[in-house]
Design a protein around this motif. Sequence first.
Motif, PDB file in Angstrom:
ATOM      1  N   PHE A 130       0.852  -1.188   0.000  1.00  0.00           N
ATOM      2  CA  PHE A 130       0.000   0.000   0.000  1.00  0.00           C
ATOM      3  C   PHE A 130       0.889   1.240   0.000  1.00  0.00           C
ATOM      4  CE2 PHE A 130       1.030   0.123   4.412  1.00  0.00           C
ATOM      5  CZ  PHE A 130       0.802   1.424   4.837  1.00  0.00           C
ATOM      6  N   ASP A 131       0.339   2.340  -0.456  1.00  0.00           N
ATOM      7  CA  ASP A 131       1.086   3.583  -0.600  1.00  0.00           C
ATOM      8  C   ASP A 131       1.048   4.365   0.713  1.00  0.00           C
ATOM      9  OD1 ASP A 131       2.281   5.914  -1.351  1.00  0.00           O
ATOM     10  OD2 ASP A 131       0.724   6.528  -2.774  1.00  0.00           O
ATOM     11  N   GLU A 132       2.180   4.453   1.399  1.00  0.00           N
ATOM     12  CA  GLU A 132       2.220   5.167   2.675  1.00  0.00           C
ATOM     13  C   GLU A 132       2.000   6.669   2.499  1.00  0.00           C
ATOM     14  OE1 GLU A 132       4.967   4.248   5.751  1.00  0.00           O
ATOM     15  OE2 GLU A 132       5.477   2.300   4.884  1.00  0.00           O
ATOM     16  N   ASP A 133       2.148   7.160   1.276  1.00  0.00           N
ATOM     17  CA  ASP A 133       1.922   8.577   1.002  1.00  0.00           C
ATOM     18  C   ASP A 133       0.480   8.860   0.593  1.00  0.00           C
ATOM     19  OD1 ASP A 133       4.522   9.337   1.583  1.00  0.00           O
ATOM     20  OD2 ASP A 133       5.212   8.950  -0.456  1.00  0.00           O
ATOM     21  N   TRP A 134      -0.364   7.837   0.650  1.00  0.00           N
ATOM     22  CA  TRP A 134      -1.761   8.031   0.257  1.00  0.00           C
ATOM     23  C   TRP A 134      -2.387   9.175   1.069  1.00  0.00           C
ATOM     24  CZ3 TRP A 134      -6.092   7.254   3.501  1.00  0.00           C
ATOM     25  CH2 TRP A 134      -7.321   7.431   2.857  1.00  0.00           C
ATOM     26  N   ALA A 135      -3.033  10.094   0.357  1.00  0.00           N
ATOM     27  CA  ALA A 135      -3.756  11.237   0.956  1.00  0.00           C
ATOM     28  C   ALA A 135      -2.856  12.102   1.846  1.00  0.00           C
ATOM     29  CB  ALA A 135      -4.967  10.740   1.746  1.00  0.00           C
ATOM     30  N   LYS A 136      -1.571  12.102   1.555  1.00  0.00           N
ATOM     31  CA  LYS A 136      -0.616  12.817   2.407  1.00  0.00           C
ATOM     32  C   LYS A 136      -0.818  14.323   2.381  1.00  0.00           C
ATOM     33  CE  LYS A 136       4.375  13.065   3.311  1.00  0.00           C
ATOM     34  NZ  LYS A 136       5.720  12.591   2.869  1.00  0.00           N
ATOM     35  N   ASN A 137      -1.351  14.855   1.293  1.00  0.00           N
ATOM     36  CA  ASN A 137      -1.425  16.308   1.124  1.00  0.00           C
ATOM     37  C   ASN A 137      -2.795  16.904   1.434  1.00  0.00           C
ATOM     38  OD1 ASN A 137       1.308  16.519   0.269  1.00  0.00           O
ATOM     39  ND2 ASN A 137       0.699  15.780  -1.765  1.00  0.00           N
ATOM     40  N   ILE A 138      -3.629  16.181   2.167  1.00  0.00           N
ATOM     41  CA  ILE A 138      -4.919  16.776   2.520  1.00  0.00           C
ATOM     42  C   ILE A 138      -4.682  17.969   3.441  1.00  0.00           C
ATOM     43  CG2 ILE A 138      -6.203  14.634   2.208  1.00  0.00           C
ATOM     44  CD1 ILE A 138      -6.198  14.235   5.222  1.00  0.00           C
ATOM     45  N   PRO A 139      -5.597  18.951   3.456  1.00  0.00           N
ATOM     46  CA  PRO A 139      -5.362  20.200   4.181  1.00  0.00           C
ATOM     47  C   PRO A 139      -5.028  20.026   5.664  1.00  0.00           C
ATOM     48  CG  PRO A 139      -7.236  20.441   2.730  1.00  0.00           C
ATOM     49  CD  PRO A 139      -6.845  19.001   2.681  1.00  0.00           C
ATOM     50  N   GLU A 140      -5.663  19.058   6.316  1.00  0.00           N
ATOM     51  CA  GLU A 140      -5.389  18.836   7.739  1.00  0.00           C
ATOM     52  C   GLU A 140      -5.792  17.408   8.107  1.00  0.00           C
ATOM     53  OE1 GLU A 140      -6.515  20.892  12.035  1.00  0.00           O
ATOM     54  OE2 GLU A 140      -6.173  22.110  10.249  1.00  0.00           O
ATOM     55  N   THR A 141      -5.022  16.813   9.007  1.00  0.00           N
ATOM     56  CA  THR A 141      -5.349  15.485   9.513  1.00  0.00           C
ATOM     57  C   THR A 141      -5.803  15.620  10.955  1.00  0.00           C
ATOM     58  OG1 THR A 141      -3.702  14.453   8.077  1.00  0.00           O
ATOM     59  CG2 THR A 141      -4.484  13.159   9.935  1.00  0.00           C
ATOM     60  N   VAL A 142      -6.959  15.062  11.257  1.00  0.00           N
ATOM     61  CA  VAL A 142      -7.544  15.200  12.585  1.00  0.00           C
ATOM     62  C   VAL A 142      -7.158  13.997  13.450  1.00  0.00           C
ATOM     63  CG1 VAL A 142      -9.685  15.414  13.884  1.00  0.00           C
ATOM     64  CG2 VAL A 142      -9.476  16.491  11.639  1.00  0.00           C
ATOM     65  N   GLU A 254     -13.237  22.774   2.014  1.00  0.00           N
ATOM     66  CA  GLU A 254     -13.966  23.427   0.920  1.00  0.00           C
ATOM     67  C   GLU A 254     -13.147  24.573   0.334  1.00  0.00           C
ATOM     68  OE1 GLU A 254     -18.613  22.637   2.192  1.00  0.00           O
ATOM     69  OE2 GLU A 254     -17.542  24.338   3.069  1.00  0.00           O
ATOM     70  N   ALA A 255     -12.435  25.294   1.200  1.00  0.00           N
ATOM     71  CA  ALA A 255     -11.586  26.398   0.716  1.00  0.00           C
ATOM     72  C   ALA A 255     -10.437  25.866  -0.146  1.00  0.00           C
ATOM     73  CB  ALA A 255     -11.031  27.185   1.895  1.00  0.00           C
ATOM     74  N   ALA A 256     -10.027  24.615   0.124  1.00  0.00           N
ATOM     75  CA  ALA A 256      -8.948  23.986  -0.656  1.00  0.00           C
ATOM     76  C   ALA A 256      -9.503  23.248  -1.878  1.00  0.00           C
ATOM     77  CB  ALA A 256      -8.165  23.018   0.223  1.00  0.00           C
ATOM     78  N   ASN A 257     -10.769  23.547  -2.228  1.00  0.00           N
ATOM     79  CA  ASN A 257     -11.415  23.000  -3.424  1.00  0.00           C
ATOM     80  C   ASN A 257     -11.664  21.491  -3.349  1.00  0.00           C
ATOM     81  OD1 ASN A 257     -11.479  25.544  -4.776  1.00  0.00           O
ATOM     82  ND2 ASN A 257      -9.306  25.279  -5.272  1.00  0.00           N
ATOM     83  N   TYR A 258     -11.915  21.005  -2.138  1.00  0.00           N
ATOM     84  CA  TYR A 258     -12.300  19.605  -1.993  1.00  0.00           C
ATOM     85  C   TYR A 258     -13.811  19.506  -2.117  1.00  0.00           C
ATOM     86  CZ  TYR A 258      -7.734  17.776  -0.705  1.00  0.00           C
ATOM     87  OH  TYR A 258      -6.423  17.373  -0.734  1.00  0.00           O
ATOM     88  N   THR A 259     -14.253  18.743  -3.095  1.00  0.00           N
ATOM     89  CA  THR A 259     -15.671  18.470  -3.276  1.00  0.00           C
ATOM     90  C   THR A 259     -15.950  17.044  -2.814  1.00  0.00           C
ATOM     91  OG1 THR A 259     -15.300  17.595  -5.498  1.00  0.00           O
ATOM     92  CG2 THR A 259     -15.752  19.975  -5.289  1.00  0.00           C
ATOM     93  N   LEU A 260     -17.219  16.684  -2.744  1.00  0.00           N
ATOM     94  CA  LEU A 260     -17.576  15.312  -2.363  1.00  0.00           C
ATOM     95  C   LEU A 260     -16.971  14.323  -3.347  1.00  0.00           C
ATOM     96  CD1 LEU A 260     -19.146  13.343  -0.560  1.00  0.00           C
ATOM     97  CD2 LEU A 260     -21.156  13.750  -2.007  1.00  0.00           C
ATOM     98  N   GLU A 261     -16.998  14.655  -4.632  1.00  0.00           N
ATOM     99  CA  GLU A 261     -16.444  13.757  -5.653  1.00  0.00           C
ATOM    100  C   GLU A 261     -14.936  13.579  -5.464  1.00  0.00           C
ATOM    101  OE1 GLU A 261     -18.424  16.350  -6.221  1.00  0.00           O
ATOM    102  OE2 GLU A 261     -20.256  15.241  -6.748  1.00  0.00           O
ATOM    103  N   ARG A 262     -14.250  14.670  -5.134  1.00  0.00           N
ATOM    104  CA  ARG A 262     -12.790  14.590  -4.947  1.00  0.00           C
ATOM    105  C   ARG A 262     -12.447  13.765  -3.702  1.00  0.00           C
ATOM    106  NH1 ARG A 262      -8.660  19.771  -4.215  1.00  0.00           N
ATOM    107  NH2 ARG A 262      -6.713  18.534  -4.096  1.00  0.00           N
ATOM    108  N   VAL A 263     -13.213  13.947  -2.630  1.00  0.00           N
ATOM    109  CA  VAL A 263     -12.985  13.187  -1.399  1.00  0.00           C
ATOM    110  C   VAL A 263     -13.222  11.700  -1.638  1.00  0.00           C
ATOM    111  CG1 VAL A 263     -13.844  12.782   0.944  1.00  0.00           C
ATOM    112  CG2 VAL A 263     -13.477  15.119   0.145  1.00  0.00           C
ATOM    113  N   GLU A 264     -14.306  11.371  -2.327  1.00  0.00           N
ATOM    114  CA  GLU A 264     -14.607   9.960  -2.580  1.00  0.00           C
ATOM    115  C   GLU A 264     -13.589   9.335  -3.534  1.00  0.00           C
ATOM    116  OE1 GLU A 264     -18.741   9.587  -3.686  1.00  0.00           O
ATOM    117  OE2 GLU A 264     -19.278   9.384  -1.559  1.00  0.00           O
TER     118      GLU A 264
END
Length: 425
Positions: A130-142, A254-264
């Motif tokens: 698996f790719d350890e860098d998967w979703a690495k650049n999302i705006p914030e990780t909670v 949303e400010a970083a242009n994440y839509t539902l389609e992009r998240v999914e």
Amino acid sequence: MEETNQIEQEIVIVGSRYGDFTDVLEPYYEKGEPIEPKDIKRLLGSDVVYLQPVSNNDDPYAVGVFITMKKRLGFVWKDQSPSLREQMAANNKRYYKAHIKRINTRYGLMMAEATLPDRLSDDVCRVIDFDEDWAKNIPETVTSITEQSLSLGFAMLCDELPDMKQWNDTLENRFKNLKQDLPADLSGHHIMESRELYDKMKKSAIKEVRESCDDMLDAYVSRGSKQKMKQWANEWLPQFFREFAESGLLGLFEAANYTLERVEALLNQAPAGLFYLYKFNRVRFAFHLYYAALPQEVYNRLLTLLAVREAMLGKEKEKGKKELTKEILARSIENCQEYFWANSAYAVPYCICRDDFKMTISYADFEDLLEKLPFKKDIRKCPAGTIANAFSDNPIFNEHIDTWEKFKPMTRIIKLRDALRKELI
């Protein structure tokens, strides 16, 4: 021929309550009666067991524990089985032999000793390629508050326990808090720490700590029980989603242009097909997440993106929600009269107005509103004081309606809630 160094390794055997020796062991487990080491062989026919890889739908790294070829006693603990299988493959072994040394009847745990070519590896991630860098650049990780508490608890106990000389309330509370927080984390992050703490507990100079070893081991093992998986999927995960929704972080995505389609689209690339399982069955998703033992960073990214998705779906649902007019509320109450078991049932529509429609209204004003609704049929009345009395008699009404199931309410409360929601939302 030069021989490799052989070491003795403790192997934890789980699942003996459900193996082929259930009838033999259950009377001891039910009473919690101790089984003396000399009696193990008499009860099971042998204290020698064979550890062999087996197929398992939930755990691709499962190692079965057998007494004979056709009698399975249980399984090697999930936190040990991947490295055990890895060692078998590296040494071209189809099985290892071990000797049962101790049985804890209170928790249904068995401790066996195996002679191995090397110490079991600390490599705990169980997802291949698996790719350890998967979703690495999302705006914030909670990171959840529970996870922060768990990390601090492990760190403090591992650091301080070797130097502590006596049992005290502070130490007792740290172990208590750690056990409470453990079921919330299904990542592989704390597996190494749990092994380290377990080893330090066994060597502790404090009697109470040594006696608590099996209690802590059971807390580790029982994280993967059906009960804990259901609790995680039905209680902890929704709570995490609510905390995210209340944090206001959706606006950042949303400010970083994440839509539902992009998240999914990102979630569709999640390790081990976990997003598909999440959409199909959340309890099964929890099991696979637990057995995947993802690194903490990847695990947190996955939960964050799921929370973003749920918040976006909730926002769309709010947009499409009916406006709550007096006419709509009246028709809904009329159509659901068969589910109203008493006057106190009016607390349910009050809670729906409070939680689903964000109405801020007193009990008395809601009762007054009901009196003025344009009903076209005879309905059960709601006299003054009804709502207040209902809240006093049933504290569940103080909780958000999405969480009622975890308080195990009467079925009629849930039926009325769901029927009204179907009419109103």
